[in-house]
Design a protein around this motif. Structure first.
Motif, PDB file in Angstrom:
ATOM      1  N   ASN A  63       0.884  -1.095   0.055  1.00 33.18           N
ATOM      2  CA  ASN A  63       0.142  -0.192   0.119  1.00 33.18           C
ATOM      3  C   ASN A  63       0.876   1.403  -0.001  1.00 33.18           C
ATOM      4  N   GLU A  64       1.381   1.498  -1.314  1.00 32.96           N
ATOM      5  CA  GLU A  64       2.339   2.608  -1.366  1.00 32.96           C
ATOM      6  C   GLU A  64       1.978   3.813  -0.751  1.00 32.96           C
ATOM      7  N   ALA A  65       0.629   4.226  -1.253  1.00 36.82           N
ATOM      8  CA  ALA A  65       0.069   5.640  -0.675  1.00 36.82           C
ATOM      9  C   ALA A  65       0.070   5.694   0.977  1.00 36.82           C
ATOM     10  N   ALA A  66      -0.250   4.705   1.495  1.00 28.01           N
ATOM     11  CA  ALA A  66      -0.697   4.749   2.894  1.00 28.01           C
ATOM     12  C   ALA A  66       0.985   4.915   3.635  1.00 28.01           C
ATOM     13  N   ILE A  67       1.859   4.190   3.152  1.00 24.45           N
ATOM     14  CA  ILE A  67       3.171   4.289   3.560  1.00 24.45           C
ATOM     15  C   ILE A  67       3.870   5.689   3.455  1.00 24.45           C
ATOM     16  N   GLU A  68       3.510   6.202   2.044  1.00 22.21           N
ATOM     17  CA  GLU A  68       3.955   7.567   1.876  1.00 22.21           C
ATOM     18  C   GLU A  68       3.410   8.538   2.889  1.00 22.21           C
ATOM     19  N   LYS A  69       2.253   8.462   3.207  1.00 25.22           N
ATOM     20  CA  LYS A  69       1.513   9.290   3.954  1.00 25.22           C
ATOM     21  C   LYS A  69       2.208   9.325   5.324  1.00 25.22           C
ATOM     22  N   LEU A  70       2.514   7.935   5.732  1.00 23.90           N
ATOM     23  CA  LEU A  70       3.106   7.795   7.230  1.00 23.90           C
ATOM     24  C   LEU A  70       4.409   8.726   7.333  1.00 23.90           C
ATOM     25  N   VAL A  71       5.076   8.615   6.195  1.00 27.83           N
ATOM     26  CA  VAL A  71       6.501   8.996   6.031  1.00 27.83           C
ATOM     27  C   VAL A  71       6.134  10.467   6.008  1.00 27.83           C
ATOM     28  N   GLU A  72       5.441  11.115   5.517  1.00 28.96           N
ATOM     29  CA  GLU A  72       5.272  12.424   5.160  1.00 28.96           C
ATOM     30  C   GLU A  72       4.746  13.013   6.596  1.00 28.96           C
ATOM     31  N   VAL A  73       3.975  12.401   7.360  1.00 28.38           N
ATOM     32  CA  VAL A  73       3.389  13.071   8.793  1.00 28.38           C
ATOM     33  C   VAL A  73       4.611  12.869   9.633  1.00 28.38           C
ATOM     34  N   PHE A  74       5.318  11.841   9.439  1.00 24.90           N
ATOM     35  CA  PHE A  74       6.593  11.462  10.463  1.00 24.90           C
ATOM     36  C   PHE A  74       7.532  12.783  10.241  1.00 24.90           C
ATOM     37  N   LYS A  75       8.039  12.853   9.038  1.00 21.97           N
ATOM     38  CA  LYS A  75       9.130  14.039   8.584  1.00 21.97           C
ATOM     39  C   LYS A  75       8.660  15.486   9.134  1.00 21.97           C
ATOM     40  N   ALA A  76       7.299  15.633   8.903  1.00 21.54           N
ATOM     41  CA  ALA A  76       6.920  17.082   9.353  1.00 21.54           C
ATOM     42  C   ALA A  76       7.081  17.004  10.967  1.00 21.54           C
ATOM     43  N   TYR A  77       6.787  15.960  11.720  1.00 23.56           N
ATOM     44  CA  TYR A  77       6.847  15.971  13.083  1.00 23.56           C
ATOM     45  C   TYR A  77       8.011  15.892  13.641  1.00 23.56           C
ATOM     46  N   TYR A  78       8.913  15.220  13.158  1.00 20.90           N
ATOM     47  CA  TYR A  78      10.196  14.837  13.711  1.00 20.90           C
ATOM     48  C   TYR A  78      11.170  16.144  13.250  1.00 20.90           C
ATOM     49  N   ILE A  79      10.955  16.829  12.270  1.00 18.66           N
ATOM     50  CA  ILE A  79      11.937  17.868  12.205  1.00 18.66           C
ATOM     51  C   ILE A  79      11.404  19.070  12.967  1.00 18.66           C
ATOM     52  N   GLU A  80      10.297  18.945  13.867  1.00 16.68           N
ATOM     53  CA  GLU A  80      10.151  19.848  14.787  1.00 16.68           C
ATOM     54  C   GLU A  80      10.319  19.449  16.283  1.00 16.68           C
ATOM     55  N   HIS A  81      10.560  18.070  16.445  1.00 18.00           N
ATOM     56  CA  HIS A  81      10.772  17.699  17.811  1.00 18.00           C
ATOM     57  C   HIS A  81      12.192  16.606  17.799  1.00 18.00           C
ATOM     58  N   MET A  82      12.823  16.640  16.921  1.00 16.36           N
ATOM     59  CA  MET A  82      14.253  15.925  16.913  1.00 16.36           C
ATOM     60  C   MET A  82      14.992  16.243  17.981  1.00 16.36           C
ATOM     61  N   TYR A  83      15.245  17.277  18.637  1.00 12.16           N
ATOM     62  CA  TYR A  83      16.013  17.641  19.522  1.00 12.16           C
ATOM     63  C   TYR A  83      15.686  17.483  21.004  1.00 12.16           C
ATOM     64  N   GLU A  84      14.434  17.013  21.166  1.00 12.48           N
ATOM     65  CA  GLU A  84      13.630  16.968  22.596  1.00 12.48           C
ATOM     66  C   GLU A  84      14.558  15.839  23.576  1.00 12.48           C
ATOM     67  N   LEU A  85      14.847  14.743  22.973  1.00  5.81           N
ATOM     68  CA  LEU A  85      15.238  13.798  23.723  1.00  5.81           C
ATOM     69  C   LEU A  85      16.626  13.162  23.330  1.00  5.81           C
ATOM     70  N   THR A  86      16.988  13.565  22.195  1.00  8.04           N
ATOM     71  CA  THR A  86      18.355  13.183  21.391  1.00  8.04           C
ATOM     72  C   THR A  86      19.454  13.777  22.199  1.00  8.04           C
ATOM     73  N   VAL A  87      20.692  12.881  22.135  1.00  4.38           N
ATOM     74  CA  VAL A  87      21.831  13.446  22.829  1.00  4.38           C
ATOM     75  C   VAL A  87      22.843  12.602  22.231  1.00  4.38           C
ATOM     76  N   PRO A  88      24.078  13.084  22.293  1.00  2.00           N
ATOM     77  CA  PRO A  88      25.242  12.015  21.790  1.00  2.00           C
ATOM     78  C   PRO A  88      25.586  10.975  22.790  1.00  2.00           C
ATOM     79  N   TYR A  89      25.806   9.805  22.657  1.00  2.00           N
ATOM     80  CA  TYR A  89      26.508   8.803  23.376  1.00  2.00           C
ATOM     81  C   TYR A  89      27.398   9.405  24.225  1.00  2.00           C
ATOM     82  N   SER A  90      27.430   8.773  25.347  1.00  2.00           N
ATOM     83  CA  SER A  90      28.508   9.285  26.527  1.00  2.00           C
ATOM     84  C   SER A  90      29.981   8.948  25.883  1.00  2.00           C
TER      85      SER A  90
END
Length: 217
Positions: A63-90
């Motif tokens: 189901n290519e259309a459904a997967i592409e929609k998931l990717v689109e929603v993910f990218k839009a959300y992730y680009i705004e929230h990708m610094y909240e919990l992310t840290v370099p490993y010790s």
């Protein structure tokens, strides 16, 4: 061969991104009407690009259309929230600092989409790493050699100069595809037994091990 160039994977190797990936992944699933998954489940889905991760999660690569929609929603959300919990490993920043002092050239090649790779590199590692390459319309995801070749071109280096550092079976296969050595790190998304089963031969228990291994090559 004297190694003078180190190319790193990003997620699970330099950065612990799973917290933000987990939240963004589930946001997309929930928004599109799918069930959400645990932290450990998402950890097992990622590694081959976000599209493949969603195909694994919803068990549907037709189901290519459904997967592409998931990717689109993910990218839009992730680009705004990708610094909240992310840290370099010790120990990562110290390791990069030492490699920089020793005049090694460095780059990142990741299966994360290119815009996010460049932004994360700029935020966390811009002092040490100037070349960061992710998946795009022009760069196929690993284990394709596209990213490695592009990084070496930008650095002005050759395959004879380089070692690859990653945390997954995809990274091992990527290095194999261009006939370069691969260091598999043991603090990432996959354990040693799994990596050994998938061809891993050189292992780093902690970031400073990377320098020790390189200098023995």
């Amino acid at each position: 061969m004297r190694i003078n160039t180190v190319i790193f994977d990003l997620d699970g190797t330099l950065l612990n991104t799973l917290g933000d990936l987990h939240l963004s992944f589930n946001y997309a699933l929930k928004t599109c009407g799918y069930k959400e998954f645990s932290y450990e489940e998402v950890k097992n889905f990622v590694g081959n690009g976000i599209k493949k991760a969603f195909e694994r999660a919803v068990n549907d690569n037709r189901n290519e259309a459904a997967i592409e929609k998931l990717v689109e929603v993910f990218k839009a959300y992730y680009i705004e929230h990708m610094y909240e919990l992310t840290v370099p490993y010790s120990g990562i920043t110290k390791m990069l600092e030492k490699l920089n002092e020793k005049k090694y050239s460095m780059a990142i090649v990741s299966n994360k989409y290119d815009k996010a790779v460049k932004e994360l590199c700029n935020k966390y590692f811009s002092k040490y790493i100037k070349v960061a390459i992710g998946e795009s319309n022009y760069i196929r995801k690993k284990p394709s050699s596209d990213g490695i070749i592009k990084a070496l071109d930008e650095l002005g280096k050759s395959l004879n100069d380089v070692i690859y550092v990653g945390d997954s079976e995809v990274d091992i296969q990527t290095a194999k595809n261009v006939n370069i050595p691969c260091i598999s790190v043991l603090w990432g998304f996959k354990d040693k037994k799994f990596l050994e089963q998938n061809g891993g031969k050189i292992f780093a228990q902690n970031p400073m091990d990377i320098i020790k291994i390189i200098e023995k090559k």
